[in-house]
Design a protein around this motif. Structure first.
Motif, PDB file in Angstrom:
ATOM      1  N   LEU A  19       0.690  -1.032  -0.089  1.00 23.27           N
ATOM      2  CA  LEU A  19       0.138   0.183  -0.215  1.00 23.27           C
ATOM      3  C   LEU A  19       0.783   1.144   0.601  1.00 23.27           C
ATOM      4  N   LEU A  20       1.921   1.155   0.822  1.00 21.88           N
ATOM      5  CA  LEU A  20       2.838   2.386   0.596  1.00 21.88           C
ATOM      6  C   LEU A  20       3.105   2.964  -0.682  1.00 21.88           C
ATOM      7  N   MET A  21       4.136   1.531  -1.340  1.00 18.89           N
ATOM      8  CA  MET A  21       4.323   2.230  -2.492  1.00 18.89           C
ATOM      9  C   MET A  21       3.363   1.686  -3.313  1.00 18.89           C
ATOM     10  N   VAL A  22       2.084   2.138  -3.660  1.00 16.70           N
ATOM     11  CA  VAL A  22       0.892   2.516  -4.203  1.00 16.70           C
ATOM     12  C   VAL A  22       0.446   3.943  -3.983  1.00 16.70           C
ATOM     13  N   VAL A  23       0.849   4.233  -2.795  1.00 11.43           N
ATOM     14  CA  VAL A  23       0.158   5.585  -2.337  1.00 11.43           C
ATOM     15  C   VAL A  23       1.783   6.498  -3.102  1.00 11.43           C
ATOM     16  N   LEU A  24       2.821   6.476  -2.416  1.00 11.92           N
ATOM     17  CA  LEU A  24       3.978   7.189  -2.895  1.00 11.92           C
ATOM     18  C   LEU A  24       4.267   6.821  -4.255  1.00 11.92           C
ATOM     19  N   GLY A  26       2.123   6.411  -6.687  1.00 10.15           N
ATOM     20  CA  GLY A  26       0.981   6.837  -7.073  1.00 10.15           C
ATOM     21  C   GLY A  26       0.729   8.309  -7.361  1.00 10.15           C
ATOM     22  N   ILE A  27       1.106   9.258  -6.060  1.00 13.14           N
ATOM     23  CA  ILE A  27       1.004  10.186  -6.115  1.00 13.14           C
ATOM     24  C   ILE A  27       2.161  10.837  -6.990  1.00 13.14           C
ATOM     25  N   GLY A  28       3.883  10.590  -7.039  1.00 12.79           N
ATOM     26  CA  GLY A  28       5.358  10.962  -8.216  1.00 12.79           C
ATOM     27  C   GLY A  28       4.228  10.849  -9.438  1.00 12.79           C
ATOM     28  N   SER A  29       4.054  10.099  -9.826  1.00 11.34           N
ATOM     29  CA  SER A  29       4.008   9.770 -10.810  1.00 11.34           C
ATOM     30  C   SER A  29       2.522  10.381 -11.656  1.00 11.34           C
ATOM     31  N   VAL A  30       1.877  11.033 -10.650  1.00 14.06           N
ATOM     32  CA  VAL A  30       0.508  11.602 -11.208  1.00 14.06           C
ATOM     33  C   VAL A  30       1.653  13.484 -11.362  1.00 14.06           C
ATOM     34  N   PHE A  31       2.371  13.996 -10.378  1.00 12.69           N
ATOM     35  CA  PHE A  31       3.083  15.012 -10.283  1.00 12.69           C
ATOM     36  C   PHE A  31       3.831  15.239 -11.268  1.00 12.69           C
ATOM     37  N   LEU A  32       4.580  13.963 -11.692  1.00 14.27           N
ATOM     38  CA  LEU A  32       5.726  13.998 -13.094  1.00 14.27           C
ATOM     39  C   LEU A  32       5.230  13.579 -14.638  1.00 14.27           C
ATOM     40  N   GLY A  33       4.056  12.860 -14.213  1.00 13.05           N
ATOM     41  CA  GLY A  33       3.175  12.685 -15.433  1.00 13.05           C
ATOM     42  C   GLY A  33       2.586  14.067 -15.770  1.00 13.05           C
ATOM     43  N   ILE A  34       1.947  14.931 -14.667  1.00 11.19           N
ATOM     44  CA  ILE A  34       1.726  16.292 -15.390  1.00 11.19           C
ATOM     45  C   ILE A  34       2.679  17.228 -15.428  1.00 11.19           C
ATOM     46  N   LEU A  35       4.055  16.698 -15.264  1.00 10.88           N
ATOM     47  CA  LEU A  35       5.002  18.113 -15.653  1.00 10.88           C
ATOM     48  C   LEU A  35       5.654  17.426 -17.699  1.00 10.88           C
ATOM     49  N   ILE A  36       5.311  15.892 -17.578  1.00  9.64           N
ATOM     50  CA  ILE A  36       5.955  15.593 -18.649  1.00  9.64           C
ATOM     51  C   ILE A  36       4.674  15.839 -20.142  1.00  9.64           C
ATOM     52  N   THR A  37       3.662  16.332 -19.324  1.00 12.03           N
ATOM     53  CA  THR A  37       2.216  16.790 -20.590  1.00 12.03           C
ATOM     54  C   THR A  37       2.771  18.369 -20.512  1.00 12.03           C
ATOM     55  N   GLY A 146      -7.120   6.809 -12.918  1.00 14.83           N
ATOM     56  CA  GLY A 146      -7.554   5.464 -12.391  1.00 14.83           C
ATOM     57  C   GLY A 146      -7.266   4.385 -12.477  1.00 14.83           C
ATOM     58  N   ASN A 147      -7.128   3.760 -13.959  1.00 17.19           N
ATOM     59  CA  ASN A 147      -6.699   2.877 -14.965  1.00 17.19           C
ATOM     60  C   ASN A 147      -5.093   2.772 -14.660  1.00 17.19           C
ATOM     61  N   VAL A 148      -4.494   3.697 -14.577  1.00 14.28           N
ATOM     62  CA  VAL A 148      -2.883   3.594 -14.301  1.00 14.28           C
ATOM     63  C   VAL A 148      -2.738   3.817 -13.001  1.00 14.28           C
ATOM     64  N   MET A 149      -3.298   3.646 -12.457  1.00 18.26           N
ATOM     65  CA  MET A 149      -3.314   3.158 -10.960  1.00 18.26           C
ATOM     66  C   MET A 149      -3.399   1.777  -9.621  1.00 18.26           C
ATOM     67  N   ILE A 150      -4.284   1.352 -11.146  1.00 17.82           N
ATOM     68  CA  ILE A 150      -4.897   0.013 -10.803  1.00 17.82           C
ATOM     69  C   ILE A 150      -3.395  -0.712 -11.182  1.00 17.82           C
ATOM     70  N   ALA A 151      -3.228  -0.476 -13.206  1.00 22.55           N
ATOM     71  CA  ALA A 151      -1.549  -1.305 -13.277  1.00 22.55           C
ATOM     72  C   ALA A 151      -0.696  -1.217 -12.561  1.00 22.55           C
ATOM     73  N   MET A 154      -0.606  -3.487  -9.307  1.00 26.13           N
ATOM     74  CA  MET A 154      -0.609  -4.593 -10.262  1.00 26.13           C
ATOM     75  C   MET A 154       1.247  -4.684 -10.459  1.00 26.13           C
ATOM     76  N   ASN A 155       1.879  -3.657 -10.645  1.00 29.33           N
ATOM     77  CA  ASN A 155       2.990  -3.863 -11.045  1.00 29.33           C
ATOM     78  C   ASN A 155       3.605  -4.244  -9.873  1.00 29.33           C
ATOM     79  N   THR A 156       3.426  -3.552  -8.421  1.00 27.58           N
ATOM     80  CA  THR A 156       4.295  -3.293  -7.564  1.00 27.58           C
ATOM     81  C   THR A 156       4.614  -4.838  -7.132  1.00 27.58           C
ATOM     82  N   ALA A 157       3.859  -6.150  -7.100  1.00 21.42           N
ATOM     83  CA  ALA A 157       4.218  -7.587  -7.285  1.00 21.42           C
ATOM     84  C   ALA A 157       6.049  -7.525  -7.506  1.00 21.42           C
ATOM     85  N   LEU A 158       6.038  -6.836  -8.945  1.00 23.23           N
ATOM     86  CA  LEU A 158       7.321  -7.011  -9.555  1.00 23.23           C
ATOM     87  C   LEU A 158       8.558  -6.525  -8.953  1.00 23.23           C
TER      88      LEU A 158
END
Length: 214
Positions: A19-24, A26-37, A146-151, A154-158
């Motif tokens: 859950l910690l991986m998902v939250v941190l 998730g937040i980080g990827s959204v912020f970075l993704g907005i900057l990239i956009t 939200g779909n990206v966050m679900i993925a 799942m990817n945290t398992a790697l």
């Protein structure tokens, strides 16, 4: 049930790590993704090119390869970090590419008339993006993000492959002791499913609240 009760502590700790991986991440990827956009739609060719290459690289390189590279190659370059922060950073930079693509698709939903209106009001590019374009884009892509966050969940398992003791790693360790893969991995799968359902429901609720009526 005996397996769960006997290993309740380690299982809860592993779920907490996931859950910690998902939250941190998730937040980080959204912020970075907005900057990239923002970089991809900027009028500066260098920024657009760099953002395009970033997205193309990370959507075409397997996450597992990035994790292995970060854990085993970066120390040789003198960059040494604990496993969990390393995995979270890799997830952020990886998933940010997908967030950026989702948000960029939302940019196309913003009427050109509104962008022209910001120019007529004397707004510069940054003000137009910050006050009009990006907010509306995010409101229109809640479900895709939200779909990206679900993925991502799942990817945290790697991360288990590189030694992070999260849910799938703990399930594997318990299975090595009890040799009951059906019960153990079914239980782990149900936890991942619950996380995905919660993210999906949250995204749907947010989407309804921020929906743009045209």
């Amino acid at each position: 049930m005996d397996i769960i009760s006997t290993n309740a502590g380690p299982i809860l700790e592993a779920i907490g790590t996931t859950l910690l991986m998902v939250v941190l991440a998730g937040i980080g990827s959204v912020f970075l993704g907005i900057l990239i956009t923002i970089a991809r739609i900027s009028p500066i060719p260098v920024l657009r090119g760099a953002a395009f290459l970033y997205v193309q690289f990370f959507i075409n390189v397997p996450l597992l390869a990035l994790l292995l590279l970060a854990v085993f190659a970066l120390p040789n370059a003198g960059i040494i970090m604990p496993l969990l922060p390393t995995a979270i950073i890799v997830l952020i930079v990886y998933e940010a590419a997908y967030v950026a693509e989702a948000v960029r698709s939302g940019v196309n939903t913003v009427p050109k008339g509104q962008i022209e209106a910001t120019r007529a009001l004397g707004m510069n590019l940054w003000q137009s993006l910050r006050l009009v374009v990006v907010p509306q884009s995010l409101r229109s892509v809640v479900q895709p993000v939200g779909n990206v966050m679900i993925a991502l969940a799942m990817n945290t398992a790697l991360a288990a492959v590189v030694g992070v003791v999260e849910l799938s790693s703990r399930a594997n360790k318990i299975n090595l002791t009890y040799a009951q893969p059906i019960e153990i991995f079914t239980g782990a799968g149900l936890v991942y499913m619950a996380i995905a359902v919660i993210i999906g429901l949250a995204a749907g609720q947010i989407e309804r609240k921020v929906a743009i009526l045209r």
